[in-house]
Design an enzyme around this catalytic site. Structure first.
Site, PDB file in Angstrom:
ATOM      1  N   ARG A 242      70.229  57.495  32.312  1.00 33.96           N
ATOM      2  CA  ARG A 242      69.006  58.090  31.792  1.00 33.96           C
ATOM      3  C   ARG A 242      68.208  57.003  31.091  1.00 33.96           C
ATOM      4  O   ARG A 242      68.767  56.117  30.444  1.00 33.96           O
ATOM      5  CB  ARG A 242      69.326  59.233  30.814  1.00 33.96           C
ATOM      6  N   GLU A 271      59.538  59.205  31.865  1.00 33.40           N
ATOM      7  CA  GLU A 271      59.141  59.358  33.276  1.00 33.40           C
ATOM      8  C   GLU A 271      58.047  60.416  33.405  1.00 33.40           C
ATOM      9  O   GLU A 271      58.094  61.441  32.734  1.00 33.40           O
ATOM     10  CB  GLU A 271      60.357  59.770  34.106  1.00 33.40           C
ATOM     11  N   HIS A 289      63.472  56.567  40.298  1.00 30.23           N
ATOM     12  CA  HIS A 289      64.519  57.587  40.145  1.00 30.23           C
ATOM     13  C   HIS A 289      64.996  58.109  41.510  1.00 30.23           C
ATOM     14  O   HIS A 289      64.882  59.300  41.829  1.00 30.23           O
ATOM     15  CB  HIS A 289      63.992  58.748  39.297  1.00 30.23           C
TER      16      HIS A 289
END
Length: 327
Positions: A242, A271, A289
């Protein structure tokens, strides 16, 4: 209630196989890409749905859950679930599911790919060629790090950490790791992995630091200015966990000052925004991602989330739904 009366919200487009599976059970609404990254939009719509299949970008806050008058389950299209207020959901009697196991191998492959691309400067070398600068073989061109004999330090030796370690071992790397507790001895022996009880000591020892841990209060900004300062100046950092595990401002500064040699990041703290100083940092590979982005894995993620939704709406007991998140 008949199955046709159930309403299921999928917050954005996912593989059609999952949508079709759920359409056999109830009325499915699929949001447009990015439509449900807002708490306000969810609060506005959630009361009409019995199940929510959401993304990591979907803020399933306490306020959202309070408006879920008919909501029985929230299933995350991911192994992580830090976007969901799980405690609040449980207090309201709403079940929460995630998708463990199914993305392990894809993420293990991807982490190894990031390390190879970063250590051998694939991105810079390709851009050099595309810019028309390649005039022939150069003995000093794009010299990188060989992996054999180097030490990989893994923070978070869960399924994905182990998958990455297994691949790195095949490349001749030495494996050290930090975890809340050591893994089983047979796993350590299989991976030739050594447990380091202090993550800072691990950071000092490794040539490559890989983050494979969940985001918790303890791991938030685990990689900060202090940790970066004790890493080797030739060390590389890989993160597919993360974004908020890293203090991005501190990392950008370390990269610009060449306190460490490079970083490959698949995730970011805010993000889809990326810290502007990271965008200009040297030897930095930034990807949007995509660690689990294979056809097989994304279909498996959707199926596991959908099966949890159907099981809950059918009233199956918790012990028959293995991917429910317990209290």
């Amino acid at each position: 209630m008949s199955t046709s009366a159930y309403k299921i919200l999928i917050t954005e487009p996912i593989p059609q196989k999952t949508i079709s599976f759920l359409e056999d059970f109830g009325k499915v609404v699929v949001g447009e890409k990015g439509a449900y990254q807002s708490e306000d939009r969810l609060i506005e719509d959630i009361s009409q749905y019995h199940a929510l299949l959401c993304m990591l970008s979907t803020p399933v806050t306490e306020q959202v859950l309070k408006h879920g008058d008919n909501l029985e389950i929230v299933a995350n299209f991911a192994v992580g679930y830090d976007n969901i207020n799980v405690e609040a959901a449980h207090e309201m009697g709403i079940k929460v599911a995630n998708t463990p196991d199914v993305l392990t191998e894809a993420c293990g492959d991807y982490a190894m790919g990031l390390l190879l691309a970063l250590s051998r400067k694939f991105k810079e070398a390709e851009q050099y060629l595309r810019d028309g600068k390649f005039k022939g073989w150069e003995p000093l061109g794009f010299l990188g790090m060989e992996l054999r004999g180097r030490t990989l330090g893994i923070i978070g030796m869960g399924r994905i950490g182990q998958a990455f370690a297994n691949r790195a071992k095949a490349f001749g790397m030495n494996i050290i790791y930090h975890n809340r507790t050591p893994v089983d001895r047979d796993i350590e022996q299989q991976l030739d992995a050594t447990y380091i009880s202090d993550h800072k000591e691990l950071a000092k020892k490794c040539d490559v630091l890989s983050l494979n841990c969940p985001l918790t209060d303890e791991t938030h900004h685990l990689v900060d200015q202090e940790l970066l300062a004790i890493m080797k100046d030739h060390a590389l950092l890989v993160n597919i966990s993360r974004g908020a595990v890293i203090d991005e401002e501190a990392l950008a500064e370390a990269l610009h000052q060449k306190a460490i040699a490079g970083a490959a990041l698949d995730v970011f703290e805010e993000e889809p925004k990326v810290h502007p100083e990271l965008l200009s940092a040297p030897n930095t590979l930034l990807l949007p991602h995509i660690a689990s982005a294979t056809h097989k894995t994304r279909e498996a993620i959707g199926q596991l989330a959908a099966e949890a939704i159907v099981a809950v709406l059918q009233g199956k007991p918790n012990h028959e739904i293995p991917n429910l998140i317990s209290r």
